[in-house]
Scaffold this motif. Structure first.
Motif, PDB file in Angstrom:
ATOM      1  N   ALA A   7     -75.702 -24.574   8.145  1.00 42.60           N
ATOM      2  CA  ALA A   7     -76.014 -24.402   6.532  1.00 42.60           C
ATOM      3  C   ALA A   7     -77.300 -24.907   6.168  1.00 42.60           C
ATOM      4  CB  ALA A   7     -74.800 -24.940   5.641  1.00 42.60           C
ATOM      5  N   GLN A   8     -77.453 -26.247   6.554  1.00 47.00           N
ATOM      6  CA  GLN A   8     -78.506 -26.824   6.039  1.00 47.00           C
ATOM      7  C   GLN A   8     -79.862 -26.113   6.743  1.00 47.00           C
ATOM      8  OE1 GLN A   8     -79.088 -30.909   7.679  1.00 47.00           O
ATOM      9  NE2 GLN A   8     -80.452 -31.411   5.807  1.00 47.00           N
ATOM     10  N   GLU A   9     -80.024 -25.955   7.975  1.00 47.58           N
ATOM     11  CA  GLU A   9     -81.104 -25.327   8.247  1.00 47.58           C
ATOM     12  C   GLU A   9     -81.501 -23.857   7.998  1.00 47.58           C
ATOM     13  OE1 GLU A   9     -82.173 -23.612  12.953  1.00 47.58           O
ATOM     14  OE2 GLU A   9     -80.589 -25.063  12.728  1.00 47.58           O
ATOM     15  N   TYR A  10     -80.380 -23.030   7.390  1.00 42.50           N
ATOM     16  CA  TYR A  10     -80.730 -21.682   7.089  1.00 42.50           C
ATOM     17  C   TYR A  10     -80.504 -21.654   5.468  1.00 42.50           C
ATOM     18  CZ  TYR A  10     -80.798 -19.945  11.846  1.00 42.50           C
ATOM     19  OH  TYR A  10     -80.992 -19.948  13.056  1.00 42.50           O
ATOM     20  N   GLY A  11     -80.387 -22.810   4.942  1.00 46.51           N
ATOM     21  CA  GLY A  11     -80.437 -22.820   3.398  1.00 46.51           C
ATOM     22  C   GLY A  11     -79.190 -21.948   2.933  1.00 46.51           C
ATOM     23  N   ILE A  12     -77.968 -22.116   3.312  1.00 45.98           N
ATOM     24  CA  ILE A  12     -76.830 -21.350   2.951  1.00 45.98           C
ATOM     25  C   ILE A  12     -75.781 -22.290   2.888  1.00 45.98           C
ATOM     26  CG2 ILE A  12     -77.641 -19.061   3.928  1.00 45.98           C
ATOM     27  CD1 ILE A  12     -75.526 -19.469   6.102  1.00 45.98           C
ATOM     28  N   GLY A  13     -74.597 -21.588   2.127  1.00 39.17           N
ATOM     29  CA  GLY A  13     -73.611 -22.391   1.617  1.00 39.17           C
ATOM     30  C   GLY A  13     -72.797 -22.712   3.077  1.00 39.17           C
ATOM     31  N   SER A  14     -71.819 -23.766   2.989  1.00 41.23           N
ATOM     32  CA  SER A  14     -70.909 -23.978   3.941  1.00 41.23           C
ATOM     33  C   SER A  14     -70.017 -22.726   4.233  1.00 41.23           C
ATOM     34  CB  SER A  14     -70.214 -25.291   3.932  1.00 41.23           C
ATOM     35  OG  SER A  14     -69.403 -25.147   2.572  1.00 41.23           O
ATOM     36  N   GLU A  15     -69.396 -22.086   3.118  1.00 41.80           N
ATOM     37  CA  GLU A  15     -68.508 -20.930   3.219  1.00 41.80           C
ATOM     38  C   GLU A  15     -69.307 -19.826   3.913  1.00 41.80           C
ATOM     39  OE1 GLU A  15     -65.047 -18.761   3.197  1.00 41.80           O
ATOM     40  OE2 GLU A  15     -65.328 -21.017   2.917  1.00 41.80           O
ATOM     41  N   ALA A  16     -70.211 -19.545   3.705  1.00 40.79           N
ATOM     42  CA  ALA A  16     -71.059 -18.219   4.460  1.00 40.79           C
ATOM     43  C   ALA A  16     -71.359 -18.743   5.862  1.00 40.79           C
ATOM     44  CB  ALA A  16     -72.472 -17.928   3.557  1.00 40.79           C
ATOM     45  N   THR A  17     -71.714 -19.953   6.079  1.00 43.88           N
ATOM     46  CA  THR A  17     -71.727 -20.363   7.754  1.00 43.88           C
ATOM     47  C   THR A  17     -70.417 -20.088   8.361  1.00 43.88           C
ATOM     48  OG1 THR A  17     -73.548 -21.788   7.034  1.00 43.88           O
ATOM     49  CG2 THR A  17     -72.636 -22.240   9.194  1.00 43.88           C
ATOM     50  N   ARG A  18     -69.390 -20.587   7.728  1.00 44.10           N
ATOM     51  CA  ARG A  18     -68.229 -20.565   8.450  1.00 44.10           C
ATOM     52  C   ARG A  18     -67.851 -19.114   8.723  1.00 44.10           C
ATOM     53  NH1 ARG A  18     -65.624 -23.352   4.487  1.00 44.10           N
ATOM     54  NH2 ARG A  18     -66.447 -25.197   5.417  1.00 44.10           N
ATOM     55  N   MET A  19     -67.902 -18.295   7.737  1.00 51.50           N
ATOM     56  CA  MET A  19     -67.708 -16.860   7.903  1.00 51.50           C
ATOM     57  C   MET A  19     -68.644 -16.330   9.049  1.00 51.50           C
ATOM     58  SD  MET A  19     -67.336 -15.613   3.907  1.00 51.50           S
ATOM     59  CE  MET A  19     -67.450 -13.883   4.391  1.00 51.50           C
ATOM     60  N   ALA A  20     -69.842 -16.567   8.982  1.00 53.07           N
ATOM     61  CA  ALA A  20     -70.663 -16.124  10.089  1.00 53.07           C
ATOM     62  C   ALA A  20     -70.249 -16.488  11.539  1.00 53.07           C
ATOM     63  CB  ALA A  20     -72.226 -16.604   9.846  1.00 53.07           C
ATOM     64  N   VAL A  21     -69.793 -17.902  11.761  1.00 51.36           N
ATOM     65  CA  VAL A  21     -69.341 -18.498  12.937  1.00 51.36           C
ATOM     66  C   VAL A  21     -67.874 -17.676  13.301  1.00 51.36           C
ATOM     67  CG1 VAL A  21     -68.649 -20.436  14.069  1.00 51.36           C
ATOM     68  CG2 VAL A  21     -70.577 -20.524  12.626  1.00 51.36           C
ATOM     69  N   SER A  22     -67.272 -17.559  12.234  1.00 57.27           N
ATOM     70  CA  SER A  22     -66.095 -16.696  12.659  1.00 57.27           C
ATOM     71  C   SER A  22     -66.162 -15.359  13.079  1.00 57.27           C
ATOM     72  CB  SER A  22     -65.212 -16.877  11.172  1.00 57.27           C
ATOM     73  OG  SER A  22     -63.828 -16.204  11.378  1.00 57.27           O
ATOM     74  N   LEU A  23     -67.058 -14.771  12.333  1.00 58.98           N
ATOM     75  CA  LEU A  23     -67.243 -13.329  12.802  1.00 58.98           C
ATOM     76  C   LEU A  23     -67.881 -13.193  14.283  1.00 58.98           C
ATOM     77  CD1 LEU A  23     -67.703 -10.510  12.216  1.00 58.98           C
ATOM     78  CD2 LEU A  23     -70.075 -10.893  11.332  1.00 58.98           C
ATOM     79  N   LEU A  24     -68.877 -14.267  14.451  1.00 59.16           N
ATOM     80  CA  LEU A  24     -69.366 -14.359  16.053  1.00 59.16           C
ATOM     81  C   LEU A  24     -68.110 -14.536  16.911  1.00 59.16           C
ATOM     82  CD1 LEU A  24     -72.673 -16.025  15.223  1.00 59.16           C
ATOM     83  CD2 LEU A  24     -72.516 -13.778  15.961  1.00 59.16           C
ATOM     84  N   HIS A  25     -67.245 -15.455  16.496  1.00 61.37           N
ATOM     85  CA  HIS A  25     -66.247 -15.745  17.551  1.00 61.37           C
ATOM     86  C   HIS A  25     -65.215 -14.478  17.566  1.00 61.37           C
ATOM     87  CE1 HIS A  25     -63.300 -18.000  19.525  1.00 61.37           C
ATOM     88  NE2 HIS A  25     -62.392 -17.653  18.617  1.00 61.37           N
ATOM     89  N   SER A  26     -65.096 -13.973  16.604  1.00 65.71           N
ATOM     90  CA  SER A  26     -63.866 -12.574  16.478  1.00 65.71           C
ATOM     91  C   SER A  26     -64.699 -11.573  17.526  1.00 65.71           C
ATOM     92  CB  SER A  26     -63.929 -12.022  15.122  1.00 65.71           C
ATOM     93  OG  SER A  26     -64.786 -11.479  14.825  1.00 65.71           O
ATOM     94  N   GLU A  27     -66.082 -11.393  17.681  1.00 64.79           N
ATOM     95  CA  GLU A  27     -66.817 -10.601  18.615  1.00 64.79           C
ATOM     96  C   GLU A  27     -66.444 -10.961  19.917  1.00 64.79           C
ATOM     97  OE1 GLU A  27     -70.864 -10.442  16.949  1.00 64.79           O
ATOM     98  OE2 GLU A  27     -70.113  -9.388  15.138  1.00 64.79           O
TER      99      GLU A  27
END
Length: 66
Positions: free
Chosen positions: A29-49
């Motif tokens: 989140a810090q590295e890409y300048g995004i919120g923790s919820e957006a980061t959590r969703m991205a990681v969850s999406l990658l995991h679901s794939e």
């Protein structure tokens, strides 16, 4: 999901080899300048794939392209 796309692209290019540990959600989140919820969703999406990937309770890893 832009973060998921960026991580996928880095994996496909070989910059992040399959199995590479990703930074913590807070660090991403810090590295890409995004919120923790957006980061959590991205990681969850990658995991679901890739259900064989470690769960979010462990350090997420990149998967094989394809």
């Amino acid at each position: 999901m832009q973060l998921a796309d960026l991580i996928r692209a880095r994996t496909e290019s070989g910059e992040l080899p399959p199995g590479t540990r990703l930074a913590s959600e807070a660090r991403l989140a810090q590295e890409y300048g995004i919120g923790s919820e957006a980061t959590r969703m991205a990681v969850s999406l990658l995991h679901s794939e890739d259900p064989s990937a470690p769960s979010e309770a462990t350090e997420p890893r990149t998967r094989r392209p394809g």
